[in-house]
Design a protein around this motif. Structure first.
Motif, PDB file in Angstrom:
ATOM      1  N   GLY A 255      -8.648  -8.318  11.550  1.00 26.05           N
ATOM      2  CA  GLY A 255      -8.384  -6.992  12.111  1.00 26.05           C
ATOM      3  C   GLY A 255      -6.954  -6.856  12.588  1.00 26.05           C
TER       4      GLY A 255
ATOM      5  N   ASP B  90     -15.311  -2.851  16.568  1.00 23.50           N
ATOM      6  CA  ASP B  90     -15.308  -2.428  15.161  1.00 23.50           C
ATOM      7  C   ASP B  90     -14.612  -1.079  14.992  1.00 23.50           C
TER       8      ASP B  90
ATOM      9  N   ASP C 193     -11.832   1.863  14.441  1.00 26.10           N
ATOM     10  CA  ASP C 193     -10.717   2.069  13.524  1.00 26.10           C
ATOM     11  C   ASP C 193      -9.668   2.887  14.269  1.00 26.10           C
TER      12      ASP C 193
ATOM     13  N   THR D 238      -9.271  -4.988  16.706  1.00 23.38           N
ATOM     14  CA  THR D 238     -10.102  -3.909  16.146  1.00 23.38           C
ATOM     15  C   THR D 238     -10.259  -4.174  14.649  1.00 23.38           C
TER      16      THR D 238
ATOM     17  N   GLY E 130     -11.653  -2.068  12.416  1.00 23.39           N
ATOM     18  CA  GLY E 130     -11.435  -0.887  11.580  1.00 23.39           C
ATOM     19  C   GLY E 130     -12.642  -0.387  10.816  1.00 23.39           C
ATOM     20  N   GLU E 131     -13.825  -0.717  11.271  1.00 18.01           N
ATOM     21  CA  GLU E 131     -15.030  -0.300  10.550  1.00 18.01           C
ATOM     22  C   GLU E 131     -15.443   1.137  10.849  1.00 18.01           C
TER      23      GLU E 131
ATOM     24  N   LYS F 123     -14.861   5.040  12.955  1.00 21.37           N
ATOM     25  CA  LYS F 123     -13.941   6.004  13.564  1.00 21.37           C
ATOM     26  C   LYS F 123     -14.382   6.328  15.000  1.00 21.37           C
TER      27      LYS F 123
END
Lengths: 377, 377
Positions: free
Chosen positions: A27, A178, A180, A217, A219-220, A222
């Motif tokens: 990440g 997780d 984004d 993070t 980035g999975e 929003k």
């Protein structure tokens, strides 16, 4: 808790005084480091080498690798190289942290040996999370973990029990989400949240050479910046409270809440000075409603204040106003009862404006002295 | 010691927790008060009423008359009026000071009653000096006095044992001299000397609402400003050391001496931060040569510093260098022996410039916690 985030592997092990913890996670990383001018070798190493993209973190306890000169930085690099070779990635994608005694070269061979073992057993389950949290402990009495779930998940692990404040002393925190987010946003949010949580937690007012908060993070998912900040604050506040609760020898968690300050900056400052006062801390240890010491601390805090202060003590055992706009209205028996709880809120109204602030503190008793007069021996 | 100055009458008495001390002396008065924004009633009273010409001082112990509102100032005035009527002078020629518990109205009738008795027995002998010094004590274990003689005589008495620093907390000092100085000069000199002595003495870092240093000069003998400053510094330094030595529960006097700072201001600041560190203080209590805590304190002191520090411990039991330009050269056994003395010098060279500074500190142990967790009960 780290295992609540998909794709995170972690683990840890302690052998005698030396512990090693590893987090593997792909990440973007943000970091906040100690403001102490003498920074530990792992911090120097990260500042020079760590990229925004990260694959893992390796931490040791038992030796701070601080005040160890260039050799210290070389050994921090060996730790990073070890994990990078395991992950088959660039060294710049591995972050390093250390905690423990200052001024002693790192037991690097032992750390690598333990690290090999830890790496072989990494997992994404509760046991692995707990083994990581325990491996990084020093004088901590219990592992520290927190979790928040909203549009995203945020999980944090921390260590720290003394030398806390004013700027994240001997405090390490590892937070994974997780979410984004733009790296620029998450850095900015992390800095703000750290200021309101870890930096308002006081055990003894000493600032260590090693303090670090990492946020990765993956980035999975929003999330708006605003919601993320709220979730991150919840996790960091919970960790900060656990650290203070575990303050060396502490029996009581003190939540200092200031309202009516000229502005928020003064509110936070006043709260922190009260939480830092040795006389206030020892009075709470004695469950003594000694409001005079709180008044004196407010007076030297540097914020705008006069005698027209109001002070209330609140706990699950009751609520008692002790000073009302400068008038002492203390019911000592009731106050002592309120103060006998394990968590006490000190509500202070300065009647100067709309500023608010808070700080997390603890009492200070014989155990603090025992732990800290015997530490290196 | 006050009796060493011609024309000074003094005395004191303690009944239970309340003590009253009186000094009668005609001269010019200079005063330095606490920087705490919540000032005790006697300080407010002096600031409003005290003239440059003085005839006497009245002090009580057992009650700080702080956080007592207008009624507190009225009671401070009653104390002054009492002595003024005895001396048949204007109220503006009497100074008032108080020390003790905060937030309680003064037991004014009892104070006047004791004051009557004290006034009847004032003297210019050792017994009278000592009775004054003892009457103003609170948690002090011993009376504090100092004397210097050169072209003029300077005698001082002080009280204080806790809540010392950063700005003369719960510290009262009464200095009398037969020097002939311009009031403007003596005010300026007193301020400078207080900054280098009392304000560099640290017990717990809390600043009280009551701190006061009075200097009365009777104008009998000429002296250069420079010589007077030297003599006054000697008296104030001795009193500051006695206060720190008597730090609540303290076993050890720590003299922190910094050289090689960028300038003197940074030298004094660095020394004071080291003397204030709770981790440093508890390490000395344990006679633990934990130089890492000194290094960490220097790092967060805010002065210009890097790892190239030198640190030496010195006492009557020996001298041992523990860090040499950033290299750890600790001989732990020897260091422990040096630290086992009752007075320990910590010599710190920052290698940054020619600035110097010092601070007076003490260790912190179980007794400090006991005294301060039981104080109001």
């Amino acid at each position: 808790m780290l295992h609540m985030i998909d794709g995170v592997l972690c683990g840890g092990e302690k052998r005698g005084k030396i512990g090693v913890g590893i987090i593997v996670c792909e990440g973007k990383i943000s970091a906040v480091y100690t403001k102490n001018k003498i920074k530990a070798a792992p911090i120097k190493f990260n500042l020079q080498n760590l990229s925004e993209d990260v694959r893992g973190i390796i931490v040791n306890s038992g030796n701070a690798n601080a005040f160890t000169g260039e050799e210290g930085v070389r050994r921090a690099k060996i730790m990073a190289e070890f994990l990078a070779s395991k992950l088959n990635c660039e060294v710049s994608k591995v972050a390093v942290a250390s905690t423990g005694v200052i001024g002693k070269q790192l037991e690097i061979e032992e750390i690598i040996k333990i690290g090999e073992n830890v790496f072989g057993k990494l997992g994404n389950d509760e046991k692995s999370s707990l083994s990581f949290a325990k491996a990084i402990m020093t004088t901590d009495r219990f592992p520290k973990m927190a979790y928040w779930e909203g549009e995203v998940k945020i999980a944090g692990v921390a260590k720290g029990a003394g030398m806390i404040s004013p700027n994240m002393a001997t405090m390490l925190a590892f937070i994974v989400s997780d979410a984004d987010l733009q790296p620029r946003s998450s850095k900015r949010i992390l800095r703000r949240v750290v200021d309101r949580t870890f930096n308002q937690a006081v055990v003894d007012g000493d600032t260590s050479t090693n303090d670090t908060v990492f946020l990765i993070t993956t980035g999975e998912r929003k999330i708006s910046e605003r919601s993320f900040e709220k979730g991150l604050e919840s996790v960091c506040e919970e960790l900060a409270k656990q650290i203070v609760k575990d303050g060396e020898g502490a029996k009581k968690l003190l939540l200092i809440k200031v309202t009516g300050a000229r502005n928020n900056k003064e509110g936070f400052k006043a709260a922190k000075v009260v939480a830092s006062s040795l006389l206030v801390k020892t009075a709470f240890f004695g469950e003594d409603p000694n409001f005079g010491r709180i008044v004196a601390a407010l007076g030297y805090s540097g914020v705008d204040v006069d005698e027209k202060i109001s002070i209330t003590f609140r706990s699950k055992l009751g609520e008692v106003k002790v000073v009302e706009s400068g008038e002492v209205v203390l019911d000592e028996l009731l106050a002592r009862k309120v103060l006998s709880a394990e968590e006490v809120e000190v509500l202070i109204d300065l009647h100067k404006g709309n500023g608010k602030g808070h700080a997390f503190g603890c009492d200070l008793g014989y155990e603090y002295v025992r732990i800290n007069s015997e530490y290196t021996t």
